[in-house]
Every structure is written in C-alpha cells, then in structure tokens.
Design a protein around this motif. Structure first.
Motif, PDB file in Angstrom:
ATOM      1  N   VAL A 134      15.614  -4.987  19.449  1.00  0.00           N
ATOM      2  CA  VAL A 134      14.345  -5.503  19.977  1.00  0.00           C
ATOM      3  C   VAL A 134      14.451  -7.004  20.195  1.00  0.00           C
ATOM      4  O   VAL A 134      14.041  -7.522  21.243  1.00  0.00           O
ATOM      5  CB  VAL A 134      13.167  -5.156  19.025  1.00  0.00           C
ATOM      6  N   TYR A 135      14.990  -7.722  19.234  1.00  0.00           N
ATOM      7  CA  TYR A 135      15.102  -9.176  19.340  1.00  0.00           C
ATOM      8  C   TYR A 135      15.953  -9.591  20.545  1.00  0.00           C
ATOM      9  O   TYR A 135      15.572 -10.490  21.294  1.00  0.00           O
ATOM     10  CB  TYR A 135      15.697  -9.754  18.054  1.00  0.00           C
ATOM     11  N   ILE A 163      11.082  -6.791  26.953  1.00  0.00           N
ATOM     12  CA  ILE A 163      10.255  -5.716  26.384  1.00  0.00           C
ATOM     13  C   ILE A 163       9.031  -6.219  25.650  1.00  0.00           C
ATOM     14  O   ILE A 163       8.341  -5.444  24.993  1.00  0.00           O
ATOM     15  CB  ILE A 163      11.080  -4.836  25.421  1.00  0.00           C
ATOM     16  N   ALA A 164       8.711  -7.501  25.756  1.00  0.00           N
ATOM     17  CA  ALA A 164       7.619  -8.094  24.979  1.00  0.00           C
ATOM     18  C   ALA A 164       6.279  -7.405  25.228  1.00  0.00           C
ATOM     19  O   ALA A 164       5.388  -7.471  24.386  1.00  0.00           O
ATOM     20  CB  ALA A 164       7.509  -9.589  25.272  1.00  0.00           C
ATOM     21  N   TYR A 174       9.801   0.491  22.347  1.00  0.00           N
ATOM     22  CA  TYR A 174      11.245   0.261  22.380  1.00  0.00           C
ATOM     23  C   TYR A 174      11.832   0.420  20.975  1.00  0.00           C
ATOM     24  O   TYR A 174      12.885   1.039  20.796  1.00  0.00           O
ATOM     25  CB  TYR A 174      11.538  -1.137  22.928  1.00  0.00           C
ATOM     26  N   ALA A 175      11.149  -0.125  19.976  1.00  0.00           N
ATOM     27  CA  ALA A 175      11.637  -0.045  18.595  1.00  0.00           C
ATOM     28  C   ALA A 175      11.670   1.401  18.118  1.00  0.00           C
ATOM     29  O   ALA A 175      12.640   1.832  17.477  1.00  0.00           O
ATOM     30  CB  ALA A 175      10.763  -0.887  17.676  1.00  0.00           C
ATOM     31  N   ARG A 176      10.644   2.167  18.417  1.00  0.00           N
ATOM     32  CA  ARG A 176      10.623   3.583  18.006  1.00  0.00           C
ATOM     33  C   ARG A 176      11.751   4.357  18.689  1.00  0.00           C
ATOM     34  O   ARG A 176      12.397   5.201  18.087  1.00  0.00           O
ATOM     35  CB  ARG A 176       9.279   4.212  18.310  1.00  0.00           C
TER      36      ARG A 176
END
Length: 173
Positions: free
Chosen positions: A45-46, A52-53, A59-61
């Motif tokens: 994510v970072y 993807i903000a 996205y994390a899931r």
C-alpha cells in the motif's frame, strides 16, 4: 506529481490496522503469520500510495487475500497453534469466550482457501457480495456459492451447539 506517500498513509494505518490485522488473522489462523501478512500488505500500500490513495482499504484487503492465498499455495499445511489470550480477571466468562473462539477458528482453518476468504470478508469484515467478488476477482454468483458452501461446512463442523437461534414459530431466523 502525486501525494507524498506518508501524508495520508499514517492516518490510514492508525485507523484501519486493527481491522486489517483481524482479517489477516482470520485468513491465516496464526497471529505471527497475520502480522507478517499485514506488514507485507501495508508495504505494498505504501509503495503505491499515490495511485491508490482514493481506495487504500480495498487495495490492502486484496493484498491480504492474495498474500494468504500465496501462503497456502507455497507451504504445506501444518497444524497451527491457537492464539492464547492473557486472562482478564474482570471478564467472568473469559474461558468460555476463548474456547468458543478456538472452536470457530479451528473450523475456519478447515475451509478451503477461497471459501475461507469469502466467509471472512463477507461475514467478519461485513463486505457486500459485490465487494468480495471484486477483491477475489470472481463473480457475485461465485461469492454466493463459496459463502453458502463455507457456512454449510462451518455449521457441520461446529455442530448443533452453534446453530442459529430458533424463532418462536420453530423455524430458524
């Protein structure tokens, strides 16, 4: 250029890390593996934050589910040790809750990867069928099938003790 990676990322992590860790734990069945899985997902994510903000949680899931699936593919299945909670003296039925949680976690571990991911995302994370379908890259019908089969297997594994409450009319609610 885009937004600085750390700008909203720190707030995202502070606000959603607990829920994402719970999902990772339910996907892996092991606290340490869940922490590793979440760390990998947050790293992804970072790195992609500027792109993807607008929807970092989705996205994390997706990264969690993909990472858990890869973990299942790459490693032979071995028994996992249950997470042991610290005893809370203020909780009179702590042992009962720990035992119940262990039974549910063991039943979840027995589900195939896609059914497990579907049940966790749909019922523990309370995502819609469409959101789960998007995360798992499948149709809504496939999500319904996985959820139905997964719940049926959980009901069988958990036995009559954990059946849904019966309404006054005698039918399950």
């Amino acid at each position: 250029m885009g937004q600085e990676p750390g700008t909203g990322f720190d707030d995202f992590v502070r606000g959603r890390a607990g829920a994402l860790l719970r999902s990772a734990y339910l996907l892996t069945g092991d606290r340490h593996a869940a922490e590793d899985l979440l760390q990998d997902a947050l790293e992804r994510v970072y790195r992609r934050w500027s792109r993807i903000a607008t929807s970092p949680e989705a996205y994390a899931r997706r990264a969690l589910v993909n990472g858990a699936t890869n973990r299942w593919r790459l490693r032979r299945r071995r028994p996992e040790a249950p997470l042991i909670d610290a005893h809370d003296p203020a909780d009179p039925d702590h042992a009962g809750r720990v035992a119940l949680r262990a039974v549910v976690e063991n039943a979840l571990r027995e589900l195939p990867a896609r059914q497990r991911a579907t049940v966790v995302l749909r019922y523990f994370d309370d995502l819609s069928e469409a959101e789960v379908a998007s995360l798992l890259n499948c149709s809504v019908g496939t999500v319904k099938t996985h959820a139905s089969r997964g719940l049926a297997r959980l009901r069988t594994a958990l036995g009559p003790t954990f059946d849904a409450p019966v309404s006054p009319s005698g039918r399950n609610s």
